[in-house]
Design an enzyme around this catalytic site. Sequence first.
Site, PDB file in Angstrom:
ATOM      1  CB  CYS A  87      -0.915   0.096   1.129  1.00 47.53           C
ATOM      2  SG  CYS A  87      -2.013   1.463   1.104  1.00 47.53           S
ATOM      3  CB  CYS A  92       6.317   4.819   4.619  1.00 47.73           C
ATOM      4  SG  CYS A  92       7.428   6.178   4.397  1.00 47.73           S
TER       5      CYS A  92
HETATM    6  S1  SF4 Z   1       0.605   4.659   5.704  1.00 46.80           S
HETATM    7 FE1  SF4 Z   1       1.031   3.284   4.149  1.00 46.80          FE
HETATM    8  S2  SF4 Z   1      -0.049   1.660   4.411  1.00 46.80           S
HETATM    9 FE2  SF4 Z   1      -1.020   3.173   5.483  1.00 46.80          FE
HETATM   10  S3  SF4 Z   1      -2.752   3.969   4.234  1.00 46.80           S
HETATM   11 FE3  SF4 Z   1      -0.689   5.328   3.901  1.00 46.80          FE
HETATM   12  S4  SF4 Z   1       0.198   4.401   2.094  1.00 46.80           S
HETATM   13 FE4  SF4 Z   1      -1.396   2.915   2.748  1.00 46.80          FE
END
Ligand code: SF4
Length: 244
Positions: free
Chosen positions: A114, A225
């Site tokens: 993600c 991240c």
């Molecule tokens: S922090 Fe990373 S895993 Fe969480 S919603 Fe944002 S992009 Fe997605």
Amino acid sequence: MISDNFDELVKTTIATLQRVADKFSPAVFASSLAAEDQVLTDMILRNKLQHKLSIFTLETGRLHAETLAVLDRIKETYDYEVTSYRPQPEAVEAYVKQNGLNAFYESVDMRKECCRIRKVEPLNRALKGNRSWVTGQRRAQSTTRAALDVQEQDEAHDMIKFNPLADWSEEDVWHYIHSNNVPYNVLHDRGFPSIGCEPCTRAIQAGEDVRAGRWWWENPESKECGLHVVDGKLIRIKPVATNA
Ligand code: SF4
């Protein structure tokens, strides 16, 4: 604690930003709109460095409304529009269709995927064509940032990366913000010292680590991240001479 040499720290930080603009441009500052980033935004815009050192943010599509409101505050205060980089809609759609909207809670791999779609790919796009980039990271923020240098070689992006606030304490950041009337994210007043996407950030309790509210369901060692991760491994970033 506010550093004894706070005024010197401010001067050195502005000098670093000036040096980036003069010698390492085109350059970009990756702002997450957090308190640290607001300090650097203020310094860049007050010193009119934005033509050689522009400011962008990663608008992941999952940010808090309070975070997005900081963009308006910056526009009102400095008459400057921060550039927003967004994920590719088809990649987001495919991930959500295949895994669900909040699949990042299921495993570290799902979370990293993600982050790859919503942050890493847009970041790579934002950095393209630049000679160097700047972040608001501080050494004291987490175990994964303990070895941070003011100037590093970013092997993953093959460019120079500056962390002008590496030596700053949290108190230094807030002292600068309050002394200079810098606009900041109101979530910081509600128990959020570190702010990311809404579903991946929670308020923390007194005494908890400042980044304990980020991806709190994972181990501290994996809490980045992926912006500095390649093939699932943390990239070792080598310090280089600061007078380059
Ligand atoms: S922090 Fe990373 S895993 Fe969480 S919603 Fe944002 S992009 Fe997605």
